[in-house]
Scaffold this motif. Sequence first.
Motif, PDB file in Angstrom:
ATOM      1  N   GLU A 144      38.101  47.728  32.893  1.00  0.00           N
ATOM      2  CA  GLU A 144      38.503  47.476  31.488  1.00  0.00           C
ATOM      3  C   GLU A 144      39.459  46.698  31.641  1.00  0.00           C
ATOM      4  OE1 GLU A 144      38.677  51.305  28.908  1.00  0.00           O
ATOM      5  OE2 GLU A 144      40.763  51.028  29.628  1.00  0.00           O
ATOM      6  N   LEU A 145      40.456  46.796  32.791  1.00  0.00           N
ATOM      7  CA  LEU A 145      41.506  45.551  33.090  1.00  0.00           C
ATOM      8  C   LEU A 145      40.831  44.319  32.979  1.00  0.00           C
ATOM      9  CD1 LEU A 145      44.645  45.309  33.918  1.00  0.00           C
ATOM     10  CD2 LEU A 145      43.522  45.180  36.009  1.00  0.00           C
ATOM     11  N   ALA A 146      39.965  44.208  33.796  1.00  0.00           N
ATOM     12  CA  ALA A 146      39.231  43.020  33.895  1.00  0.00           C
ATOM     13  C   ALA A 146      38.561  42.304  32.672  1.00  0.00           C
ATOM     14  CB  ALA A 146      37.934  42.949  34.890  1.00  0.00           C
ATOM     15  N   LYS A 147      38.377  43.433  31.766  1.00  0.00           N
ATOM     16  CA  LYS A 147      37.977  42.877  30.404  1.00  0.00           C
ATOM     17  C   LYS A 147      38.870  42.363  29.337  1.00  0.00           C
ATOM     18  CE  LYS A 147      35.137  45.125  27.023  1.00  0.00           C
ATOM     19  NZ  LYS A 147      34.417  46.670  26.412  1.00  0.00           N
ATOM     20  N   VAL A 188      44.841  53.222  51.949  1.00  0.00           N
ATOM     21  CA  VAL A 188      45.508  54.209  52.763  1.00  0.00           C
ATOM     22  C   VAL A 188      44.796  55.411  52.824  1.00  0.00           C
ATOM     23  CG1 VAL A 188      47.779  55.650  52.699  1.00  0.00           C
ATOM     24  CG2 VAL A 188      47.745  53.498  51.693  1.00  0.00           C
ATOM     25  N   PHE A 240      49.235  49.535  30.507  1.00  0.00           N
ATOM     26  CA  PHE A 240      48.718  51.037  30.318  1.00  0.00           C
ATOM     27  C   PHE A 240      49.700  52.119  30.926  1.00  0.00           C
ATOM     28  CE2 PHE A 240      45.111  48.287  30.508  1.00  0.00           C
ATOM     29  CZ  PHE A 240      44.474  48.681  29.487  1.00  0.00           C
ATOM     30  N   TYR A 295      52.053  45.546  49.050  1.00  0.00           N
ATOM     31  CA  TYR A 295      50.943  46.203  48.567  1.00  0.00           C
ATOM     32  C   TYR A 295      51.324  47.157  47.456  1.00  0.00           C
ATOM     33  CZ  TYR A 295      47.872  43.384  51.567  1.00  0.00           C
ATOM     34  OH  TYR A 295      47.052  42.428  51.956  1.00  0.00           O
ATOM     35  N   HIS A 349      50.518  50.404  47.280  1.00  0.00           N
ATOM     36  CA  HIS A 349      50.735  51.546  47.705  1.00  0.00           C
ATOM     37  C   HIS A 349      52.484  51.780  48.510  1.00  0.00           C
ATOM     38  CE1 HIS A 349      49.159  49.553  51.666  1.00  0.00           C
ATOM     39  NE2 HIS A 349      49.994  50.503  51.973  1.00  0.00           N
ATOM     40  N   PRO A 376      44.453  47.679  44.519  1.00  0.00           N
ATOM     41  CA  PRO A 376      45.168  48.280  45.536  1.00  0.00           C
ATOM     42  C   PRO A 376      45.230  47.091  46.669  1.00  0.00           C
ATOM     43  CG  PRO A 376      43.168  49.500  45.112  1.00  0.00           C
ATOM     44  CD  PRO A 376      43.323  48.515  44.029  1.00  0.00           C
ATOM     45  N   TRP A 377      44.030  46.236  46.837  1.00  0.00           N
ATOM     46  CA  TRP A 377      43.911  45.453  47.966  1.00  0.00           C
ATOM     47  C   TRP A 377      44.583  44.024  47.455  1.00  0.00           C
ATOM     48  CZ3 TRP A 377      39.906  47.465  45.032  1.00  0.00           C
ATOM     49  CH2 TRP A 377      39.365  46.617  43.830  1.00  0.00           C
ATOM     50  N   ARG A 378      45.197  44.057  46.558  1.00  0.00           N
ATOM     51  CA  ARG A 378      45.999  42.497  46.455  1.00  0.00           C
ATOM     52  C   ARG A 378      47.468  43.079  46.316  1.00  0.00           C
ATOM     53  NH1 ARG A 378      43.774  38.038  42.624  1.00  0.00           N
ATOM     54  NH2 ARG A 378      41.983  37.728  43.844  1.00  0.00           N
ATOM     55  N   ASN A 415      43.454  32.681  34.537  1.00  0.00           N
ATOM     56  CA  ASN A 415      42.115  31.756  34.624  1.00  0.00           C
ATOM     57  C   ASN A 415      42.435  30.334  34.639  1.00  0.00           C
ATOM     58  OD1 ASN A 415      40.654  34.349  34.798  1.00  0.00           O
ATOM     59  ND2 ASN A 415      40.725  34.279  32.757  1.00  0.00           N
ATOM     60  N   ARG A 423      34.494  35.479  39.364  1.00  0.00           N
ATOM     61  CA  ARG A 423      35.855  36.048  39.751  1.00  0.00           C
ATOM     62  C   ARG A 423      35.853  37.558  39.728  1.00  0.00           C
ATOM     63  NH1 ARG A 423      41.248  35.941  39.248  1.00  0.00           N
ATOM     64  NH2 ARG A 423      41.106  35.618  36.981  1.00  0.00           N
ATOM     65  N   VAL A 441      43.780  46.750  55.488  1.00  0.00           N
ATOM     66  CA  VAL A 441      45.033  47.326  55.544  1.00  0.00           C
ATOM     67  C   VAL A 441      45.609  47.787  54.264  1.00  0.00           C
ATOM     68  CG1 VAL A 441      46.043  45.418  57.160  1.00  0.00           C
ATOM     69  CG2 VAL A 441      45.436  44.711  54.924  1.00  0.00           C
ATOM     70  N   TRP A 442      44.974  47.575  53.017  1.00  0.00           N
ATOM     71  CA  TRP A 442      45.425  48.144  51.758  1.00  0.00           C
ATOM     72  C   TRP A 442      45.057  49.642  51.643  1.00  0.00           C
ATOM     73  CZ3 TRP A 442      41.423  49.504  48.810  1.00  0.00           C
ATOM     74  CH2 TRP A 442      40.163  48.812  49.152  1.00  0.00           C
ATOM     75  N   ARG A 451      47.189  50.280  37.119  1.00  0.00           N
ATOM     76  CA  ARG A 451      46.148  49.650  37.469  1.00  0.00           C
ATOM     77  C   ARG A 451      46.081  48.219  37.920  1.00  0.00           C
ATOM     78  NH1 ARG A 451      42.306  50.872  31.783  1.00  0.00           N
ATOM     79  NH2 ARG A 451      43.135  52.650  31.543  1.00  0.00           N
ATOM     80  N   VAL A 465      38.515  38.317  32.833  1.00  0.00           N
ATOM     81  CA  VAL A 465      38.239  37.658  34.095  1.00  0.00           C
ATOM     82  C   VAL A 465      36.964  37.213  34.183  1.00  0.00           C
ATOM     83  CG1 VAL A 465      38.022  38.099  36.328  1.00  0.00           C
ATOM     84  CG2 VAL A 465      39.989  39.055  35.121  1.00  0.00           C
ATOM     85  N   ASP A 506      36.689  39.096  43.073  1.00  0.00           N
ATOM     86  CA  ASP A 506      37.830  39.404  43.217  1.00  0.00           C
ATOM     87  C   ASP A 506      38.020  40.998  43.151  1.00  0.00           C
ATOM     88  OD1 ASP A 506      38.498  36.977  44.067  1.00  0.00           O
ATOM     89  OD2 ASP A 506      39.762  36.627  42.009  1.00  0.00           O
ATOM     90  N   LEU A 507      37.100  41.653  42.393  1.00  0.00           N
ATOM     91  CA  LEU A 507      37.256  43.056  41.940  1.00  0.00           C
ATOM     92  C   LEU A 507      35.964  43.781  42.592  1.00  0.00           C
ATOM     93  CD1 LEU A 507      38.182  44.517  38.576  1.00  0.00           C
ATOM     94  CD2 LEU A 507      36.941  45.852  39.971  1.00  0.00           C
ATOM     95  N   LYS A 563      38.563  52.011  35.037  1.00  0.00           N
ATOM     96  CA  LYS A 563      40.072  51.515  34.480  1.00  0.00           C
ATOM     97  C   LYS A 563      40.319  50.105  35.020  1.00  0.00           C
ATOM     98  CE  LYS A 563      42.393  55.765  33.812  1.00  0.00           C
ATOM     99  NZ  LYS A 563      43.228  57.005  34.319  1.00  0.00           N
ATOM    100  N   LEU A 564      39.940  49.691  35.952  1.00  0.00           N
ATOM    101  CA  LEU A 564      39.948  48.336  36.626  1.00  0.00           C
ATOM    102  C   LEU A 564      38.994  47.557  35.995  1.00  0.00           C
ATOM    103  CD1 LEU A 564      40.557  48.970  40.259  1.00  0.00           C
ATOM    104  CD2 LEU A 564      42.099  48.594  38.781  1.00  0.00           C
ATOM    105  N   PHE A 622      45.614  37.718  39.451  1.00  0.00           N
ATOM    106  CA  PHE A 622      44.276  38.158  39.030  1.00  0.00           C
ATOM    107  C   PHE A 622      44.445  37.728  37.316  1.00  0.00           C
ATOM    108  CE2 PHE A 622      41.524  41.506  37.466  1.00  0.00           C
ATOM    109  CZ  PHE A 622      40.676  41.060  38.270  1.00  0.00           C
ATOM    110  N   LEU A 671      39.350  46.747  22.805  1.00  0.00           N
ATOM    111  CA  LEU A 671      38.606  47.691  23.850  1.00  0.00           C
ATOM    112  C   LEU A 671      37.400  48.454  23.072  1.00  0.00           C
ATOM    113  CD1 LEU A 671      41.077  48.529  26.519  1.00  0.00           C
ATOM    114  CD2 LEU A 671      39.039  46.947  27.031  1.00  0.00           C
ATOM    115  N   PRO A 699      35.739  43.268  46.848  1.00  0.00           N
ATOM    116  CA  PRO A 699      36.866  44.171  47.485  1.00  0.00           C
ATOM    117  C   PRO A 699      36.843  45.520  47.346  1.00  0.00           C
ATOM    118  CG  PRO A 699      37.883  42.442  46.253  1.00  0.00           C
ATOM    119  CD  PRO A 699      36.553  42.451  46.091  1.00  0.00           C
ATOM    120  N   GLY A 700      36.452  45.861  46.027  1.00  0.00           N
ATOM    121  CA  GLY A 700      36.419  47.324  45.559  1.00  0.00           C
ATOM    122  C   GLY A 700      35.475  48.182  46.630  1.00  0.00           C
TER     123      GLY A 700
END
Lengths: 258, 265
Positions: B162-165, B260, A85, A132, A134, A92-94, A105, B173, B257-258, A89, B169, B177-178, B159-160, A102, A59, B181-182
């Motif tokens: 970075e996660l994909a990196k 909150v 981490f 989920y 949450h 939240p939608w999955r 690949n 995608r 739905v996810w 991370r 991904v 996928d990110l 942070k998300l 996710f 990174l 929805p985000g």
Amino acid sequence: MNGDGNLVIHNLSKEFVNSQKVIQVLQDINLSINQGEFISIVGGSGCGKTTLLRIIAGLETNYQGTVTLSGKPLNGCGLDRGVVFQEHRLLPWRTVKDNIAFALNNVAPQERERIIQEHIDLVGLTGFEHAYPHQLSGGMAQRVALARALVNRPQILLLDEPFGALDALTRIQMQQEILRIWEIEKNTMILVTHDIDEAIYLGDRVVVMSSRPGTIKKILRVNLPRPRDRSNVEFAYLRREIYREFFASKDEDLVYAI
Amino acid sequence: MYRKLRLWQIGTDLKKTFLYFSLALVLLFVWQVLGIIGWLNPVIIPSLPTVFRSFGEYFSSGELLRHIGVSMIRVLEGFGLAASLGVMLGLAIGLSRTLDRMTDLLIQILKPIPPIAWIPLAIIWFGIGEASKIFIIFIGAFYPILISVVDGIRRIDPKLIELAKILEVPRRRFIKDLVLPGILPPVMTGLRVGLGIAWMCVVAAELIAASEGVGYLIMDARQLSQPDVVIVGMFTIGVIGKLMDSFLRWLSKRVLVWNVTYQGE
């Protein structure tokens, strides 16, 4: 896996430039980590331990010195290195299952299902596939993050204070879990933590770092059979050794405290 | 404080329904009473029964529905155009730093121009037919949608990213996928705001140049001095606007739905 899987860090230095001020984060880090080894890196906040981990993860790419994996210099991120981490991370939608998916690949659908289920079982979340994030507790969310980091079978798993935000009991449970997984997966583990007990409990070696600039002060080998007993004399001795690196003047008190 | 809360929880459903309609009912009641005691000048504010009667007439003759239908189609066309272009351009701008830099000035200057100020040009360009109205609606709904998309992308947790990196991904995608929805929660809000504005714009456009539609109905009634019909038109606009918003709210609850969220106390 290609090559010997050893990670070699040679004369590594890293500085951040912050409004015309240069901050030396890491200075002359030399460390060789063997394939399959469990390394704990312990240090106070701001000692650059997370930066070190981020460099290994790919990174951070701007640094002096060399970092090689199996003899080849690192070039950005790669699936040969997984990361967990401090925060889970998770998307939240999955659901749990889709969060793990996710990370995959180009995997054939059937193979995909099998790998995901295997890893859900591995981290002990069978039955929570469709929950989920949450709806999960902190410990469970971190288990999902662990499964996600493992699905690509990384040679090295980088753990950045992964249990730091968990309560004491869950933390101990997760430490046992990570050992169990390590024994199954046999990959290299590099754990960054500020918890001295955790570092000794898990590591083959404990790397002690000092702050500003971040340097390696000491590397201690933990020659204790696993599972380790935290009240063992040798354990206590190591703990004292490391404490002394951080609180030089108070070490005498600690001898009696143990 | 505690006791009060517990009292409120008894018969919650009934109380909730009552609370929901209470203020509107009070207003209708006051209106009716003022009419009975003769404080209302029927040329300025018609009495409640007169308005109801006009509503009944226009409704049963089918005229009201015809006007609603015409306005609704205009809104759906203009809003549909604004939503699809807004989302597509928003994604392009949000994902490309160059495009963001290039378009920012123009967007910032065009955005504050009220859709109504576009009406003269719209008539010159497109005449007084459907196209000019759809254009006005598009102008009104486009910016809030565009901005919700761009802003939504800027607010995705780094942070998300970075996660994909780390997980390498692929770009497609990453977007599917990110990013998509985000940004959904802010974009759903952007769509709701856009739809509200679209509905306002159609009325504004119809007030100025139209031969049918709810806006026309209001303007026509004013010229014929029928305040009751004016109120019927206004009320219709309000109710339809509310129903469309409720639909989008219901939709976003189903899709998110996810998510909150804080519902207030």
